[in-house]
Motif scaffolding. Structure first.
Motif, PDB file in Angstrom:
ATOM      1  N   UNK A   1      -2.340   1.569  -5.315  1.00  0.00           N
ATOM      2  CA  UNK A   1      -2.242   2.661  -4.347  1.00  0.00           C
ATOM      3  C   UNK A   1      -0.788   3.093  -4.271  1.00  0.00           C
ATOM      4  N   UNK A   2      -0.539   4.396  -4.395  1.00  0.00           N
ATOM      5  CA  UNK A   2       0.837   4.882  -4.481  1.00  0.00           C
ATOM      6  C   UNK A   2       1.060   6.092  -3.602  1.00  0.00           C
ATOM      7  N   UNK A   3       2.328   6.300  -3.320  1.00  0.00           N
ATOM      8  CA  UNK A   3       2.765   7.539  -2.695  1.00  0.00           C
ATOM      9  C   UNK A   3       4.170   7.856  -3.207  1.00  0.00           C
ATOM     10  N   UNK A   4       4.449   9.132  -3.404  1.00  0.00           N
ATOM     11  CA  UNK A   4       5.794   9.517  -3.840  1.00  0.00           C
ATOM     12  C   UNK A   4       6.732   9.600  -2.637  1.00  0.00           C
ATOM     13  N   UNK A   5       6.195  10.055  -1.491  1.00  0.00           N
ATOM     14  CA  UNK A   5       7.011  10.191  -0.283  1.00  0.00           C
ATOM     15  C   UNK A   5       6.157   9.849   0.930  1.00  0.00           C
ATOM     16  N   UNK A   6       6.450   8.746   1.565  1.00  0.00           N
ATOM     17  CA  UNK A   6       5.668   8.309   2.710  1.00  0.00           C
ATOM     18  C   UNK A   6       5.914   9.177   3.939  1.00  0.00           C
ATOM     19  N   UNK A   7       4.833   9.343   4.709  1.00  0.00           N
ATOM     20  CA  UNK A   7       4.894  10.010   6.002  1.00  0.00           C
ATOM     21  C   UNK A   7       4.669   8.977   7.096  1.00  0.00           C
ATOM     22  N   UNK A   8       5.076   9.320   8.311  1.00  0.00           N
ATOM     23  CA  UNK A   8       4.820   8.412   9.433  1.00  0.00           C
ATOM     24  C   UNK A   8       3.326   8.118   9.571  1.00  0.00           C
ATOM     25  N   UNK A   9       2.505   9.125   9.301  1.00  0.00           N
ATOM     26  CA  UNK A   9       1.061   8.993   9.460  1.00  0.00           C
ATOM     27  C   UNK A   9       0.429   8.082   8.406  1.00  0.00           C
ATOM     28  N   UNK A  10       1.214   7.642   7.426  1.00  0.00           N
ATOM     29  CA  UNK A  10       0.694   6.706   6.422  1.00  0.00           C
ATOM     30  C   UNK A  10       0.690   5.264   6.927  1.00  0.00           C
ATOM     31  N   UNK A  11       1.276   5.036   8.073  1.00  0.00           N
ATOM     32  CA  UNK A  11       1.270   3.677   8.645  1.00  0.00           C
ATOM     33  C   UNK A  11      -0.165   3.220   8.889  1.00  0.00           C
ATOM     34  N   UNK A  12      -0.405   1.948   8.644  1.00  0.00           N
ATOM     35  CA  UNK A  12      -1.744   1.411   8.868  1.00  0.00           C
ATOM     36  C   UNK A  12      -1.936   0.114   8.122  1.00  0.00           C
TER      37      UNK A  12
END
Lengths: 109, 113
Positions: free
Chosen positions: B76-87
């Motif tokens: 699972x990847x992301x290039x740029x995390x957002x606050x809403x990706x917390x979990x």
């Protein structure tokens, strides 16, 4: 749109008494239902399931009841034990699992 | 016996940073693989599932992507995390259809700050 609803975020029950966790669903296509148990910092583990052709399934202290007309199922734990303290997720299945928000069960000594 | 490994257990990342969570399964071949997320006050939400190498299905539009470079590896990847990706992110596998026999990993608690 929440298709599986667990309206009680938490439930506190005295040790030795019955714990009843409730779950409602909206999709009449769901034909298989499961309960998962989750301890902190661990993944959920399967507890018990029921097919829509049944209205009750029992496994030891755990019994799941299904009321299709009401689109409601419940998990009964009798007698409740301290080790039952955990978050319980209801899940239903049509094309993949859909989970509820979970109910935190607390068993008090 | 089959086992599922997921790491790291906890992660604190700044907004805008990349993300890579890895999940591997042992003791089985050609498993169905899943990424779930539990955000605060919400149930377990299916993010991605895969029925084979290179085959990824996305359930919800989001800031995340998934890849399956090997039969028993799911990333699972992301290039740029957002606050809403917390979990709390959970990997799971099964081998019998889409409903039965799920085994979950121990999860990753991601906090984006």
């Amino acid at each position: 749109d929440q298709q599986v609803k667990q309206n009680s975020p938490s439930l506190s029950v005295q040790e030795g008494r019955i714990s009843i966790l409730n779950c409602d669903y909206t999709n009449s296509m769901f034909d298989y239902f499961l309960w998962y148990k989750k301890y902190p910092a661990e993944g959920p583990t399967f507890l018990i399931s029921i097919s829509s052709i049944k209205d009750k399934n029992e496994d030891g202290r755990f019994t799941v009841f299904l009321n299709k007309s009401a689109k409601h199922l419940s998990l009964h734990i009798v007698p409740s034990q301290p080790g039952d303290s955990a978050v319980y997720f209801c899940a239903s299945c049509a094309d993949g699992l859909t989970f509820g928000k979970g109910t935190h069960l607390i068993i008090q000594p | 016996s089959q086992t599922i490994h997921q790491w790291p257990a906890t992660l604190v990342q700044p907004v805008g940073s990349p993300l890579s969570l890895e999940c591997t399964v042992e003791g089985t071949s050609n498993p169905n693989l899943y990424w779930y997320r539990q955000a605060a006050g919400r149930g377990l939400q299916l993010l991605f599932y895969s029925v084979g190498i290179g085959q990824i299905s996305s359930e919800v539009p989001q800031n995340l992507s998934a890849s399956r470079p090997q039969d028993r590896q799911f990333i699972l990847s992301s290039k740029k995390l957002l606050l809403s990706d917390s979990g709390f992110y959970l990997c799971a596998w099964n081998s019998d259809g889409r409903c039965y026999g799920y085994t979950f990993g121990s999860g990753t608690r991601l906090t984006v700050v």
